[in-house]
Design a protein around this motif. Sequence first.
Motif, short mmCIF file in Angstrom:
data_model
loop_
_atom_site.label_atom_id
_atom_site.label_comp_id
_atom_site.label_asym_id
_atom_site.label_seq_id
_atom_site.Cartn_x
_atom_site.Cartn_y
_atom_site.Cartn_z
N VAL A 85 1.67 -0.02 15.38
CA VAL A 85 1.11 -0.14 14.03
C VAL A 85 -0.42 -0.25 14.09
O VAL A 85 -1.13 0.24 13.19
N LEU A 116 -2.56 -4.79 4.49
CA LEU A 116 -2.74 -4.29 3.13
C LEU A 116 -3.18 -5.41 2.18
O LEU A 116 -4.05 -5.21 1.33
N GLN A 146 7.97 2.72 7.26
CA GLN A 146 8.27 1.74 8.31
C GLN A 146 9.44 0.85 7.91
O GLN A 146 10.30 0.52 8.74
N VAL A 183 6.15 -4.21 10.55
CA VAL A 183 6.13 -4.20 9.09
C VAL A 183 5.34 -5.38 8.52
O VAL A 183 4.47 -5.19 7.65
N LEU A 238 1.60 -4.80 9.08
CA LEU A 238 1.08 -3.79 8.16
C LEU A 238 0.91 -4.36 6.76
O LEU A 238 -0.09 -4.10 6.08
N LEU A 239 1.87 -5.18 6.33
CA LEU A 239 1.78 -5.79 5.00
C LEU A 239 0.60 -6.75 4.92
O LEU A 239 -0.13 -6.78 3.93
N LEU A 267 3.86 2.03 4.83
CA LEU A 267 4.62 0.78 4.73
C LEU A 267 6.07 1.05 4.37
O LEU A 267 6.99 0.50 4.98
N TRP A 276 -1.36 -0.30 -5.46
CA TRP A 276 -0.04 -0.66 -4.95
C TRP A 276 1.07 0.15 -5.60
O TRP A 276 2.24 -0.09 -5.35
N TYR A 336 -1.29 4.37 2.64
CA TYR A 336 -0.82 3.13 3.25
C TYR A 336 0.52 2.69 2.63
O TYR A 336 1.36 2.10 3.33
#
Length: 289
Positions: free
Chosen positions: A82, A199, A47, A192, A195-196, A44, A209, A40
């Motif tokens: 996404v 996460l 992207q 983006v 996706l963040l 990220l 991370w 992931y």
Amino acid sequence: MNLFLNNPELLAVAYGLASAAVWGAGDFSGGFAAKRGNVYAVVLLSQAVGLVCLLTLALLLEEPLPSARDMLFGAFAGLAGVIGILALYAGLARGRMGVVAPTTAVLSASIPVVVGIVTDGIPPMLVLVGFGLAVTAVWLLSGGGQAEGIRRDELGLALLAGFGFSLFFVFIDQISLGVVFWPLTAARVASVPLLLIFLLSRQWQAAQWQLPSRAVLPIVALSGILDSGGNYLFTLATQSGRLDIAAVLSSLYPASTVLLARLVLKEKLGTRQWFGVGIALVALVLIAL
């Protein structure tokens, strides 16, 4: 060159194949990087790199700002894409790759075919046969038929991933002629942060991370650049010809991935994959006629 300029459908075929080759190379790069870091985090970062590339090109080439409608469809495409990526990786993590990957790929190619037929009419019979062969090739290239049956959780995630990717195709097709980079930038601006948020919602530990190593970062960046290049070429394909032709040919990206794995990593192709390559070549001839 004049042959392509005088035949927009042939130009769409060329752009569609080019997008498949570039997307497949991007998937290979991303997969290579993900084996050496958190998947992931790789997605990220790639992207984000794509966002920077597309925004830079839009500014350097002084592409005129598109309408709000084009930017909105670009954002919709980014959100759909996404969601497809997240569902696909979740499916690959929880289920069998030999079931999830081909089911996703086939669905992502099939829905745009239906939409293209509804909006642009039924193509010639040979092209329809080519579509069928191409979808079969996608299934084989992605590893279809290597596992028996399909579980409910595998089916659900594969359907969600395929639906997300197919909507990406359909939304990109709605972008007006002459504008490319700004709508694609809008797609990344939308994808983006989503996706963040995903996460962050997983409440990962600090170790999860951790950024990929310095040696892997260039490969991650290359993945983001190639993915953006594939998006650009697919957009040109939809603006040059039919959505169904662009989507089906672009969905042949697994061929590029498995061939690069064969050349770079010396992975052996299975009989089904070689058969898929052959079927893809026949499909290409029929679609390009």
